[in-house]
Write a protein that holds these residues in place. Structure first.
Motif, PDB file in Angstrom:
ATOM      1  N   PHE A 213      44.944  43.227  34.840  1.00 45.81           N
ATOM      2  CA  PHE A 213      44.661  41.837  35.159  1.00 45.81           C
ATOM      3  C   PHE A 213      43.421  41.363  34.415  1.00 45.81           C
ATOM      4  N   ASN A 214      43.402  40.078  34.096  1.00 43.77           N
ATOM      5  CA  ASN A 214      42.254  39.487  33.396  1.00 43.77           C
ATOM      6  C   ASN A 214      41.186  39.061  34.395  1.00 43.77           C
ATOM      7  N   SER A 215      40.617  40.038  35.079  1.00 41.55           N
ATOM      8  CA  SER A 215      39.550  39.778  36.049  1.00 41.55           C
ATOM      9  C   SER A 215      38.817  41.087  36.309  1.00 41.55           C
ATOM     10  N   PRO A 216      37.559  41.012  36.722  1.00 40.81           N
ATOM     11  CA  PRO A 216      36.846  42.247  37.108  1.00 40.81           C
ATOM     12  C   PRO A 216      37.433  42.822  38.391  1.00 40.81           C
ATOM     13  N   ALA A 217      37.165  44.088  38.647  1.00 44.63           N
ATOM     14  CA  ALA A 217      37.760  44.778  39.792  1.00 44.63           C
ATOM     15  C   ALA A 217      37.339  44.154  41.121  1.00 44.63           C
ATOM     16  N   ASP A 218      36.085  43.697  41.229  1.00 43.94           N
ATOM     17  CA  ASP A 218      35.643  43.138  42.505  1.00 43.94           C
ATOM     18  C   ASP A 218      36.381  41.846  42.845  1.00 43.94           C
ATOM     19  N   GLU A 219      36.689  41.045  41.824  1.00 41.42           N
ATOM     20  CA  GLU A 219      37.440  39.809  42.047  1.00 41.42           C
ATOM     21  C   GLU A 219      38.885  40.130  42.456  1.00 41.42           C
ATOM     22  N   LEU A 220      39.488  41.113  41.796  1.00 39.74           N
ATOM     23  CA  LEU A 220      40.857  41.503  42.122  1.00 39.74           C
ATOM     24  C   LEU A 220      40.932  42.080  43.532  1.00 39.74           C
ATOM     25  N   TYR A 221      39.928  42.865  43.897  1.00 44.33           N
ATOM     26  CA  TYR A 221      39.854  43.426  45.255  1.00 44.33           C
ATOM     27  C   TYR A 221      39.822  42.299  46.292  1.00 44.33           C
ATOM     28  N   SER A 222      39.055  41.246  45.994  1.00 43.10           N
ATOM     29  CA  SER A 222      38.941  40.120  46.923  1.00 43.10           C
ATOM     30  C   SER A 222      40.272  39.410  47.131  1.00 43.10           C
ATOM     31  N   ILE A 223      41.099  39.366  46.089  1.00 39.64           N
ATOM     32  CA  ILE A 223      42.395  38.686  46.195  1.00 39.64           C
ATOM     33  C   ILE A 223      43.295  39.385  47.213  1.00 39.64           C
ATOM     34  N   PHE A 224      43.078  40.668  47.444  1.00 39.15           N
ATOM     35  CA  PHE A 224      43.875  41.414  48.414  1.00 39.15           C
ATOM     36  C   PHE A 224      43.228  41.455  49.802  1.00 39.15           C
ATOM     37  N   THR A 225      41.985  40.984  49.929  1.00 39.39           N
ATOM     38  CA  THR A 225      41.282  41.153  51.196  1.00 39.39           C
ATOM     39  C   THR A 225      40.768  39.853  51.808  1.00 39.39           C
ATOM     40  N   LYS A 226      40.776  38.753  51.057  1.00 39.44           N
ATOM     41  CA  LYS A 226      40.315  37.476  51.591  1.00 39.44           C
ATOM     42  C   LYS A 226      41.514  36.589  51.919  1.00 39.44           C
ATOM     43  N   LYS A 227      41.569  36.119  53.135  1.00 41.63           N
ATOM     44  CA  LYS A 227      42.725  35.368  53.628  1.00 41.63           C
ATOM     45  C   LYS A 227      43.055  34.173  52.751  1.00 41.63           C
ATOM     46  N   GLU A 228      42.035  33.387  52.374  1.00 43.97           N
ATOM     47  CA  GLU A 228      42.307  32.177  51.601  1.00 43.97           C
ATOM     48  C   GLU A 228      42.915  32.488  50.234  1.00 43.97           C
ATOM     49  N   LEU A 229      42.514  33.607  49.628  1.00 44.80           N
ATOM     50  CA  LEU A 229      43.058  33.993  48.326  1.00 44.80           C
ATOM     51  C   LEU A 229      44.463  34.568  48.465  1.00 44.80           C
ATOM     52  N   VAL A 230      44.687  35.357  49.502  1.00 45.16           N
ATOM     53  CA  VAL A 230      46.037  35.886  49.760  1.00 45.16           C
ATOM     54  C   VAL A 230      47.011  34.731  49.970  1.00 45.16           C
ATOM     55  N   GLN A 231      46.598  33.722  50.715  1.00 48.67           N
ATOM     56  CA  GLN A 231      47.480  32.582  50.981  1.00 48.67           C
ATOM     57  C   GLN A 231      47.728  31.765  49.723  1.00 48.67           C
ATOM     58  N   LYS A 232      46.773  31.752  48.797  1.00 53.77           N
ATOM     59  CA  LYS A 232      46.978  31.024  47.541  1.00 53.77           C
ATOM     60  C   LYS A 232      48.039  31.682  46.680  1.00 53.77           C
ATOM     61  N   PRO A 237      51.241  31.075  54.880  1.00 54.44           N
ATOM     62  CA  PRO A 237      50.197  31.483  55.823  1.00 54.44           C
ATOM     63  C   PRO A 237      50.176  33.004  55.939  1.00 54.44           C
ATOM     64  N   ALA A 238      49.013  33.571  56.155  1.00 53.05           N
ATOM     65  CA  ALA A 238      48.896  35.033  56.219  1.00 53.05           C
ATOM     66  C   ALA A 238      47.893  35.440  57.288  1.00 53.05           C
ATOM     67  N   VAL A 239      48.067  36.663  57.796  1.00 56.57           N
ATOM     68  CA  VAL A 239      47.088  37.287  58.685  1.00 56.57           C
ATOM     69  C   VAL A 239      46.437  38.411  57.887  1.00 56.57           C
ATOM     70  N   ILE A 240      45.147  38.285  57.628  1.00 58.06           N
ATOM     71  CA  ILE A 240      44.419  39.278  56.836  1.00 58.06           C
ATOM     72  C   ILE A 240      43.165  39.678  57.600  1.00 58.06           C
ATOM     73  N   GLU A 241      43.159  40.884  58.148  1.00 60.05           N
ATOM     74  CA  GLU A 241      41.995  41.427  58.853  1.00 60.05           C
ATOM     75  C   GLU A 241      41.518  42.638  58.056  1.00 60.05           C
ATOM     76  N   ALA A 242      40.758  42.372  56.995  1.00 58.30           N
ATOM     77  CA  ALA A 242      40.401  43.409  56.030  1.00 58.30           C
ATOM     78  C   ALA A 242      39.302  44.326  56.558  1.00 58.30           C
ATOM     79  N   GLU A 243      39.674  45.172  57.492  1.00 56.69           N
ATOM     80  CA  GLU A 243      38.806  46.214  58.028  1.00 56.69           C
ATOM     81  C   GLU A 243      39.698  47.349  58.519  1.00 56.69           C
ATOM     82  N   LYS A 244      39.131  48.519  58.669  1.00 56.95           N
ATOM     83  CA  LYS A 244      39.938  49.657  59.099  1.00 56.95           C
ATOM     84  C   LYS A 244      40.593  49.360  60.444  1.00 56.95           C
ATOM     85  N   GLY A 245      41.926  49.485  60.485  1.00 52.86           N
ATOM     86  CA  GLY A 245      42.674  49.162  61.693  1.00 52.86           C
ATOM     87  C   GLY A 245      43.071  47.699  61.786  1.00 52.86           C
ATOM     88  N   GLY A 246      42.642  46.869  60.818  1.00 53.61           N
ATOM     89  CA  GLY A 246      42.950  45.442  60.823  1.00 53.61           C
ATOM     90  C   GLY A 246      44.395  45.168  60.436  1.00 53.61           C
TER      91      GLY A 246
END
Length: 337
Positions: A213-232, A237-246
């Motif tokens: 992907f044309n992005s740094p790893a931290d930005e790509l990681y955020s796309i999988f863990t931040k609700k607003e980015l996942v929904q984009k 609509p999505a449920v994203i609780e990015a923590e262990k057990g979430g």
């Protein structure tokens, strides 16, 4: 009539805890009407049409009449849909600044016709402003057809996740499949593996993929863990609780799971399943992120995928995740420029 135990094995439904449709032989059906109404509204409303004459925008989906369904028979998916749609539009003439309104009617969107052959009628309220009507008849019609294709693509991929059920396979069966890389796909293969038993005891395989992907790893990681980015990128609509057990839920509930390990910018591990997989059956998904100068590489390992879901799962990650994330990243880049 065959004696007990001597009938055609395709019609024998064994005593299974997961009530599996053995070898996908029987007819199963899923109603896609409510899902389709939401998706049509999503892809059509807000479309912008611009040209030398002015600018128009598709408004509300005023009328939605029809139905849609997906059927599985002998391991194949069969689609039925028939829609009568009416949309509003409004626009502004570039030279005069005059504003005009009208409607777009699609009287028969169905599986019997290709999208390019589907009738699309554009009308305008009385008065001048025919330049906008012409714009909608040309560029607007093209935009609407593209949106209808997006709906049909989602119907055949996003909505059908998990519809093809596991087939009966002998214990110890091994699979080995190779696929040539294309585009930015570095690797896409299924590793030979005997049975992984996860949840319900069914034959499974491991899928291994790499994508740059044309992005740094931290930005790509955020796309999988931040609700607003996942929904984009998922456009749902999505449920994203990015923590262990979430909890995790995406694509109208077609995909769900739980975060089991998170190492910021480096690694995510999930319990992950499709809605129509056997109850309580989860795959284990590991996402590993690695920086490559201005780019990053994502390595995906998905263990415990039911054999009959091998291809649909691969396509889910490729089409619904990777390709949509590429689009999101490009849009972000364009907005910055």
């Amino acid at each position: 009539m065959a004696k007990w135990g001597q009938g055609d094995p395709r019609w024998i439904v064994e005593e299974r805890a997961d009530a599996t449709n053995v070898n996908n032989w029987h007819w199963t059906e899923r109603d896609a009407t409510s899902w389709s109404k939401r998706k049509l509204k999503e892809v059509l409303e807000g479309l912008v049409v611009e040209g030398e004459a002015g600018r128009c925008e598709i408004g509300d989906l005023k009328h939605v009449e029809g139905e849609a369904s997906c059927n599985s028979r002998k391991g194949k998916l069969i689609f039925f849909y028939e829609w009568n749609l009416r949309l509003s539009w409004k626009g502004t003439v570039k030279e005069s600044g005059e504003k005009h309104k009208g409607s777009v009617e699609i009287p028969n969107l169905s599986e019997e016709n290709e999208v390019d052959d589907t009738e699309i009628n554009v009308s305008k309220k009385k008065g001048e402003g025919d330049v906008l009507k012409d714009l909608m008849r040309t560029e607007g019609t093209t935009k609407v057809r593209e949106a209808l294709r997006d709906y049909l693509k989602a119907l055949k991929t996003e909505f059908t996740l998990g519809m093809i059920l596991p087939t009966k396979a002998p214990v110890g069966q091994e699979l080995a499949t190779e696929q040539k890389p294309s585009g930015s796909m570095v690797q896409d293969s299924v590793t030979p593996q005997s049975l992984d038993m996860v949840g319900v005891k069914i034959p499974t395989v491991r899928i291994h993929m790499r994508e740059v992907f044309n992005s740094p790893a931290d930005e790509l990681y955020s796309i999988f863990t931040k609700k607003e980015l996942v929904q984009k990128f998922s456009k749902c609509p999505a449920v994203i609780e990015a923590e262990k057990g979430g909890k995790l839920q995406m694509f109208e509930g077609c995909v769900s799971g739980e975060y089991t390990e998170l190492v910021p910018s480096q690694r995510i591990v999930l319990k992950w399943r499709c809605r129509s997989w056997p109850d309580e059956h989860y795959a284990t998904v590991a996402l590993n992120f690695q920086d490559l100068a201005a780019q990053s590489e994502l390595e995906l390992e998905c263990k415990g995928v039911p054999i009959s879901h091998e291809e649909s799962t691969r396509q889910c990650w490729k089409k619904q995740y990777f390709e949509e994330i590429h689009i999101l990243l490009q849009q972000s880049k364009d907005n910055m420029e």
